[in-house]
Write an enzyme that holds these catalytic residues in place. Structure first.
Site, mmCIF file in Angstrom:
data_model
loop_
_atom_site.group_PDB
_atom_site.id
_atom_site.type_symbol
_atom_site.label_atom_id
_atom_site.label_comp_id
_atom_site.label_asym_id
_atom_site.label_seq_id
_atom_site.Cartn_x
_atom_site.Cartn_y
_atom_site.Cartn_z
ATOM 1 N N LYS A 188 -0.797 -10.342 10.172
ATOM 2 C CA LYS A 188 -1.461 -10.322 8.871
ATOM 3 C C LYS A 188 -0.576 -9.509 7.921
ATOM 4 O O LYS A 188 -0.607 -8.283 7.911
ATOM 5 C CB LYS A 188 -2.863 -9.712 8.997
ATOM 6 C CG LYS A 188 -3.757 -9.955 7.755
ATOM 7 C CD LYS A 188 -3.437 -8.981 6.681
ATOM 8 C CE LYS A 188 -4.180 -9.239 5.397
ATOM 9 N NZ LYS A 188 -3.650 -8.419 4.279
ATOM 10 N N LEU A 192 0.253 -8.641 -1.048
ATOM 11 C CA LEU A 192 1.160 -8.463 -2.179
ATOM 12 C C LEU A 192 2.537 -9.072 -1.937
ATOM 13 O O LEU A 192 3.318 -9.213 -2.877
ATOM 14 C CB LEU A 192 1.318 -6.964 -2.496
ATOM 15 C CG LEU A 192 0.041 -6.230 -2.897
ATOM 16 C CD1 LEU A 192 0.347 -4.779 -3.210
ATOM 17 C CD2 LEU A 192 -0.632 -6.905 -4.098
ATOM 18 N N SER A 242 -0.615 2.524 4.612
ATOM 19 C CA SER A 242 -1.062 3.812 4.096
ATOM 20 C C SER A 242 -1.845 4.589 5.148
ATOM 21 O O SER A 242 -2.464 4.010 6.052
ATOM 22 C CB SER A 242 -1.944 3.613 2.858
ATOM 23 O OG SER A 242 -3.207 3.091 3.238
ATOM 24 N N THR A 243 -1.848 5.900 5.013
ATOM 25 C CA THR A 243 -2.586 6.751 5.937
ATOM 26 C C THR A 243 -4.080 6.459 5.860
ATOM 27 O O THR A 243 -4.771 6.448 6.890
ATOM 28 C CB THR A 243 -2.303 8.237 5.616
ATOM 29 O OG1 THR A 243 -0.894 8.473 5.779
ATOM 30 C CG2 THR A 243 -3.074 9.171 6.529
ATOM 31 N N GLU A 263 2.213 3.428 11.912
ATOM 32 C CA GLU A 263 3.333 4.002 11.144
ATOM 33 C C GLU A 263 2.838 4.100 9.713
ATOM 34 O O GLU A 263 2.651 3.089 9.033
ATOM 35 C CB GLU A 263 4.575 3.106 11.268
ATOM 36 C CG GLU A 263 5.868 3.845 10.946
ATOM 37 C CD GLU A 263 6.389 3.544 9.563
ATOM 38 O OE1 GLU A 263 5.982 4.281 8.629
ATOM 39 O OE2 GLU A 263 7.173 2.606 9.417
ATOM 40 N N CYS A 297 8.355 4.318 3.152
ATOM 41 C CA CYS A 297 7.480 5.327 3.754
ATOM 42 C C CYS A 297 8.276 6.554 4.183
ATOM 43 O O CYS A 297 7.756 7.671 4.196
ATOM 44 C CB CYS A 297 6.729 4.734 4.940
ATOM 45 S SG CYS A 297 7.781 3.838 6.085
ATOM 46 N N GLU A 396 2.413 11.218 -1.379
ATOM 47 C CA GLU A 396 3.376 10.128 -1.389
ATOM 48 C C GLU A 396 3.234 9.327 -2.690
ATOM 49 O O GLU A 396 2.139 8.902 -3.057
ATOM 50 C CB GLU A 396 3.127 9.204 -0.193
ATOM 51 C CG GLU A 396 4.134 8.092 -0.058
ATOM 52 C CD GLU A 396 3.934 7.283 1.206
ATOM 53 O OE1 GLU A 396 4.934 6.988 1.881
ATOM 54 O OE2 GLU A 396 2.778 6.933 1.512
#
Length: 506
Positions: A188, A192, A242-243, A263, A297, A396
């Site tokens: 998946k 974007l 993202s976290t 990650e 990242c 970030e």
């Protein structure tokens, strides 16, 4: 005469080896971030489509009692991976251009990524073959009446959820080892930037990858990603992003005690000492933060400079930054393209504005380039006079924004470097290699660069600590992500076990 504009192929979802329109017939527009023009669309999958993809993957896993894929030899799977690599190389020019117009990545970078994609499939083909020789590795036991060995088996059906900054390469980091291990998968990609991942589906179809081994569903996170992460028939989730999304995936996986590898975000430090060649160090500092339009990242976006060289270093840093060519990604020599979409563009501008309001100095950049009226472009931005409590220093940004702080001692540099919730990458630049090796051990991160920033090789492990996630991709560690270890122990004596008294002796 100008060449005709590149057409984005119209694709469906890729399920069970076939193209399918999403059940609700909805699609998501593709917006070129350099022009803000709609250049195509991708399918918008929902939970019902995800169910079909998972069912296809489960069938492929167990087909012919697993002999067609999961329990086939690694050498058999390697042939498919090498065929994919060859076809990717053949299509390199088209894939690089599609990547550039889909996510804004400079064309030269996109071409480099496609080379890495092919190389990654080749590398995991080699590891798939090597896996055959590692099967049934004997275990030394203290009792001669038993023999034991280890099998390494595919973990099962895996969900691979990937980001938009390296659309095809990040997908490959997961797809190649998962397939090499014998897993079947549902990929998946980010809504974007899904175009090249759908082209990977076309490659798989062309080379004859067995149906259902790799299924690709595009769509919004809540509509497609969430049902995939929570699906009871998915055996493992691998996620890059993202976290915050990583937390939600962990929560979904925990309900079924399902393994995950994550990650996530980063706010990596680059420490520059006073014994360096300044121009060489400046270029690495810029590359470490502005490569991929700053959307990395692992970006070394916190630059720590020794106070003795800070003034001269900043002067050269600004001069080099102003020399970076910001343009349409397809333009020759482009080194900084647009960020991926309007939402990201507005977020970055707000973070820069907040930093300024909090007392930081925008030393260079921070605005739209004057020569680019359309597109989500931001000049390479250098921010000084920051303190460690500022949002711009701690959070970030995921854009071309470099924050700079001075230090006076090695101890102070280490303390500043490690004062973060993240732990993905870090770097040190110095001519004192003993110092570099000391800091490599003390920087709290999964990846440390010495006298450089951002090089990445599919042979070396990649992953972070703290809130940057856990698990390692790439190298042999990437393959282990998708393998389950099974112990097989055999009783080899002709004598009865003798624990219970035999009824015949009563």
């Amino acid at each position: 005469m100008a060449s005709p504009p590149l057409e984005v192929p119209r694709r469906g979802l890729f399920i069970d080896g076939e193209w399918r329109e999403p059940l609700l017939k909805k699609r998501i527009p593709i917006i070129n971030p350099a022009s803000e023009a709609v250049i195509g669309d991708v399918p918008a999958a929902t939970a019902e489509d995800v169910d079909l993809a998972v069912e296809a993957a489960r069938r492929a896993l167990s087909r012919n009692r697993g002999r067609d894929w999961a329990r086939a030899s690694g050498a058999a799977r390697a042939k498919h991976l090498r065929a994919i690599a060859a076809k990717i190389t053949e299509r390199k020019s088209q894939l690089a251009k599609l990547e550039a117009i889909d996510c804004g990545k400079p064309l030269d970078e996109a071409a480099w990524d496609i080379d890495d994609v092919a190389g990654c499939f080749e590398y995991y083909a080699d590891l798939a073959e090597a896996l055959d020789k590692k099967q049934k590795a004997p275990i030394s036991l203290p009792m001669e009446t038993f023999k034991s060995y280890v099998l390494k088996e595919a973990i099962g059906v895996v969900a691979l959820i990937t980001p938009w900054n390296y659309p095809l390469l990040m997908a490959t980091w997961k797809v190649a080892p998962a397939l090499a291990a014998g897993c079947t998968a549902i990929l998946k990609p980010s809504e974007l930037a899904s175009v090249t991942c759908l082209e990977l589906a076309d490659v798989c179809k062309e080379v004859g990858l067995p149906p259902g081994v790799l299924n690709i569903v595009t769509g919004l996170g809540p509509d497609a990603g969430a049902p995939l992460a929570a699906h009871p028939h998915v055996d493992k989730i691998a996620f890059t992003g993202s976290t915050e999304t990583g937390r939600r995936i962990m929560t979904a996986a925990a309900q079924l005690v399902k393994p995950v590898s994550l990650e996530l975000g980063g706010k990596s430090p680059l420490i520059v000492f006073d014994d360096v060649d300044i121009d060489k160090a400046v270029e690495w500092a810029l590359f470490g933060c502005f490569w991929t339009n700053g959307q990395i990242c692992s970006a070394t976006s916190r630059l720590l400079i020794h106070e003795k060289i800070a003034k001269q270093f900043l002067e050269r840093l600004v001069a080099w930054a102003k020399n970076i060519k910001v343009s349409d990604p397809l333009e020759e020599g482009c080194r900084l393209g647009p960020v991926v979409n309007e939402g990201q563009y507005e977020k970055i501008k707000k973070l820069i504005s907040t930093a300024k309001n909090e007392g930081a100095t925008i030393l260079s950049g921070g605005v739209r380039p004057k020569h680019l009226e359309k597109g989500f472009f931001i000049e390479p931005t250098i921010i000084t006079d920051v303190n460690t409590s500022m949002q711009i220093w701690r959070e970030e940004v995921f854009g071309p924004v470099l924050c700079v702080k001075e230090f006076s001692t090695e101890e102070e540099a280490i303390e500043l470097a490690n004062d973060t919730q993240y732990g993905l990458g870090g770097g040190v630049i110095s001519n004192d290699l003993e110092r570099c090796q000391r800091l490599a051990e003390e920087i709290q991160a999964g990846i440390v660069w010495i006298n450089c920033s951002q090089p990445c090789f599919c042979q070396a492990p990649w992953g972070g600590n703290k809130r940057s996630g856990f698990g390692r991709e790439l190298g042999e560690w990437g393959l282990e992500n998708y393998l389950s270890v099974k112990q097989v122990t055999q009783y080899v004596s002709d004598d009865p076990w003798g624990w219970y008294v035999s009824p015949s002796k009563l």
